[in-house]
Design a protein around this motif. Structure first.
Motif, PDB file in Angstrom:
ATOM      1  N   ARG A  37       0.845  -1.107   0.048  1.00 42.95           N
ATOM      2  CA  ARG A  37      -0.151  -0.009  -0.043  1.00 42.95           C
ATOM      3  C   ARG A  37       0.875   1.266   0.147  1.00 42.95           C
ATOM      4  N   VAL A  58      -5.500  -4.514  -3.017  1.00 35.10           N
ATOM      5  CA  VAL A  58      -4.137  -4.267  -2.862  1.00 35.10           C
ATOM      6  C   VAL A  58      -3.196  -5.403  -3.413  1.00 35.10           C
ATOM      7  N   LEU A  78      -1.552   3.184  -2.711  1.00 27.47           N
ATOM      8  CA  LEU A  78      -2.940   2.546  -2.704  1.00 27.47           C
ATOM      9  C   LEU A  78      -3.540   2.875  -1.668  1.00 27.47           C
ATOM     10  N   ASP A  92      -7.496  -4.730   1.544  1.00 32.64           N
ATOM     11  CA  ASP A  92      -6.277  -5.746   1.238  1.00 32.64           C
ATOM     12  C   ASP A  92      -6.637  -6.674   0.103  1.00 32.64           C
TER      13      ASP A  92
END
Length: 257
Positions: free
Chosen positions: A19, A32, A24, A29
């Motif tokens: 991230r 990502v 991002l 999660d």
């Protein structure tokens, strides 16, 4: 045989670092992870992430110490990564064992290095190359050609990558169970589905296969007699029967006599 520490790790994407590195902040999660895999695929043709972006979710070990044999996964299923890494290096500090792995020099140990760096885990015994103990100048954990860490894949291939083999194939060739139902490629999906116990069980069967191959290696190099080799196999069978866990029972059922 004494102070043999066979180990294997399972990893998932390091979402937090991904991230940060790829900016991002607004993705969950799962997204990502998808982005990390996609970017890696674009850059290299493979989704396999660089080693510093692997987060450890399980470490399993076989410990042969004195007259005992133990197979387990470090920490509880909900233990954080820092605790798993700390426990691994605590074992090295306590026992100064011979570490045994399959491709540990190419994957497991570099990942452990990066994760210990991230979490600030100290491991002076592991990193010693002779500064504290002169014996470690000639046999330490870091040198590719020293035995204190024996990477079976590397050694059996004569340190030639073109000759390397997969653990599953070598184990199966020798009549051992090999992989049973899971692979490293499935770990992220299993983790995302909350199946941490299944990942740990899979990792434990991997170290069992590695231990069996190591025993055969010790036999061919003359460090075990045929009688001693059979005794080690019987000790393992007895240990797994006594543990009475479903994945150990399945392992025994797949183990050709």
């Amino acid at each position: 045989m004494n102070n043999i520490f066979v180990f294997d790790i399972e990893t998932i994407p390091d979402i937090e670092s991904g991230r940060k590195l790829y900016d991002l902040p607004d993705l969950d999660d799962a997204d990502v992870a998808k982005a990390m895999f996609h970017l890696r695929q674009q850059a290299t043709g493979s989704e396999f992430l660089p080693l510093h972006l692997h987060r450890i979710c399980a470490i399993s070990v076989v410990l042969r110490h004195k007259d005992k044999l133990k197979v387990w996964s470090l920490g509880e299923p909900d233990a954080g990564e820092a605790e798993l890494v700390q426990r691994f290096f605590d074992g090295v500090e306590k026992f100064t064992p011979t570490l045994v792995s399959w491709n540990g020099g190419g994957f497991d140990l570099p990942v452990l290095h990066y994760r210990s760096l991230l979490h600030g885990v100290q491991a002076p015994r592991y990193w010693d190359t002779g500064e504290d103990d002169r014996d470690f100048k000639w046999n330490n954990y870091l040198s590719r050609y020293h035995a204190r860490h024996t990477d079976l894949m590397d050694v059996l291939a004569g340190y030639q990558m073109r000759a390397s083999a997969k653990l599953d194939e070598v184990a199966t060739m020798l009549g051992f169970p090999g992989k049973m139902g899971m692979s490293g490629a499935k770990v992220w999906d299993a983790f995302h589905a909350g199946e941490v116990e299944g990942i740990r069980n899979y990792c434990e069967t991997d170290v069992l296969n590695t231990w069996l191959v190591y025993l055969r290696f010790q036999l061919i190099r003359g460090h075990l007699t045929h009688k001693a080799y059979e005794q080690e196999l019987e000790l393992l069978r007895e240990t797994l029967v006594q543990e009475d866990k479903p994945h150990f029972t399945e392992f025994l059922q797949h183990w050709q006599p």
